[in-house]
Motif scaffolding. Structure first.
Motif, short mmCIF file in Angstrom:
data_model
loop_
_atom_site.label_atom_id
_atom_site.label_comp_id
_atom_site.label_asym_id
_atom_site.label_seq_id
_atom_site.Cartn_x
_atom_site.Cartn_y
_atom_site.Cartn_z
N SER A 89 42.12 74.28 69.69
CA SER A 89 42.62 74.74 70.99
C SER A 89 42.02 73.90 72.11
O SER A 89 40.85 73.56 72.10
N LEU A 90 42.86 73.57 73.10
CA LEU A 90 42.41 72.82 74.26
C LEU A 90 42.32 73.72 75.50
O LEU A 90 42.40 73.24 76.63
N ASP A 91 42.15 75.02 75.28
CA ASP A 91 42.00 75.98 76.36
C ASP A 91 40.57 75.85 76.91
O ASP A 91 39.62 76.36 76.32
N GLY A 92 40.43 75.15 78.01
CA GLY A 92 39.11 74.88 78.58
C GLY A 92 38.33 76.13 78.93
O GLY A 92 37.12 76.20 78.74
N GLN A 93 39.02 77.15 79.45
CA GLN A 93 38.32 78.38 79.83
C GLN A 93 37.77 79.08 78.59
O GLN A 93 36.64 79.55 78.59
N GLN A 154 38.44 68.64 73.30
CA GLN A 154 38.04 70.00 73.64
C GLN A 154 36.90 69.99 74.66
O GLN A 154 36.89 70.80 75.59
N VAL A 155 35.95 69.08 74.48
CA VAL A 155 34.85 68.96 75.45
C VAL A 155 35.40 68.56 76.81
O VAL A 155 35.02 69.13 77.84
N ALA A 156 36.34 67.61 76.84
CA ALA A 156 36.94 67.18 78.10
C ALA A 156 37.69 68.33 78.76
O ALA A 156 37.62 68.50 79.99
N ALA A 157 38.40 69.14 77.97
CA ALA A 157 39.12 70.28 78.52
C ALA A 157 38.16 71.29 79.14
O ALA A 157 38.43 71.85 80.21
#
Length: 167
Positions: A89-93, A154-157
């Motif tokens: 998942s690329l959900d940053g929150q 994912q870290v960037a998001a």
């Protein structure tokens, strides 16, 4: 009369000490006898750890056998590759809440909270440097926030979420 009482006391005291020593020796022999009848078994964890320690470190193969072994090893490595956290998942929150927020919400070990003033001097480095620091770790922050199964994306998001959430 007192000398006679002293001799009687020493005699009884000596007999008591001898009786206690004999009792101790008897207990030791009984314990050794009981211990000798017990079945000795190793724990399952100890057996597994021993087997892992004596596994060969590497194998050497030549010719067709070597190619086949190398291909099998490569396939096994691909199959055993670590899964990406949170199913990719690329959900940053969500990533922030589950990983980054642990330190950044409290400001632990100097982690900047989501307050613009806390990011002075950091924002000047630019987004790419902030993402690189989050991936590689900086100061007390471990690489990837301590979650090595997070992908770079994912870290960037998560960094993007944090930058967008600054008050």
């Amino acid at each position: 009369m007192s000398e006679q009482h002293d001799r009687e006391f020493i005699k009884r005291f000596s007999l008591t000490l001898v009786a206690l020593m004999v009792f101790t020796v008897v207990i030791i022999f009984v314990a050794r006898g009981i211990h000798g009848t017990m079945e000795r078994s190793e724990s399952q964890a100890r057996t597994v750890a021993k087997q892992e320690r004596i596994l060969p470190v590497a194998g050497v193969y030549a010719g067709d056998t070597g190619r086949a072994a190398a291909q099998a090893a490569a396939e096994a490595a691909r199959a055993a590759a670590p899964a990406v956290a949170f199913e990719g998942s690329l959900d940053g929150q969500m990533i922030y809440d589950r990983v980054c927020g642990t330190c950044h919400n409290a400001g632990a070990a100097g982690a900047p909270q989501l307050i613009a003033a806390a990011w002075d001097g950091r924002l000047d480095k630019g987004r790419d440097q902030l993402v690189a620091n989050a991936i590689n770790g900086i100061n007390a922050m471990p690489a990837r926030g301590g979650r090595m199964d997070l992908s770079d994306e994912q870290v960037a998001a998560s960094v993007d979420y944090m930058l967008g959430a600054l008050e």
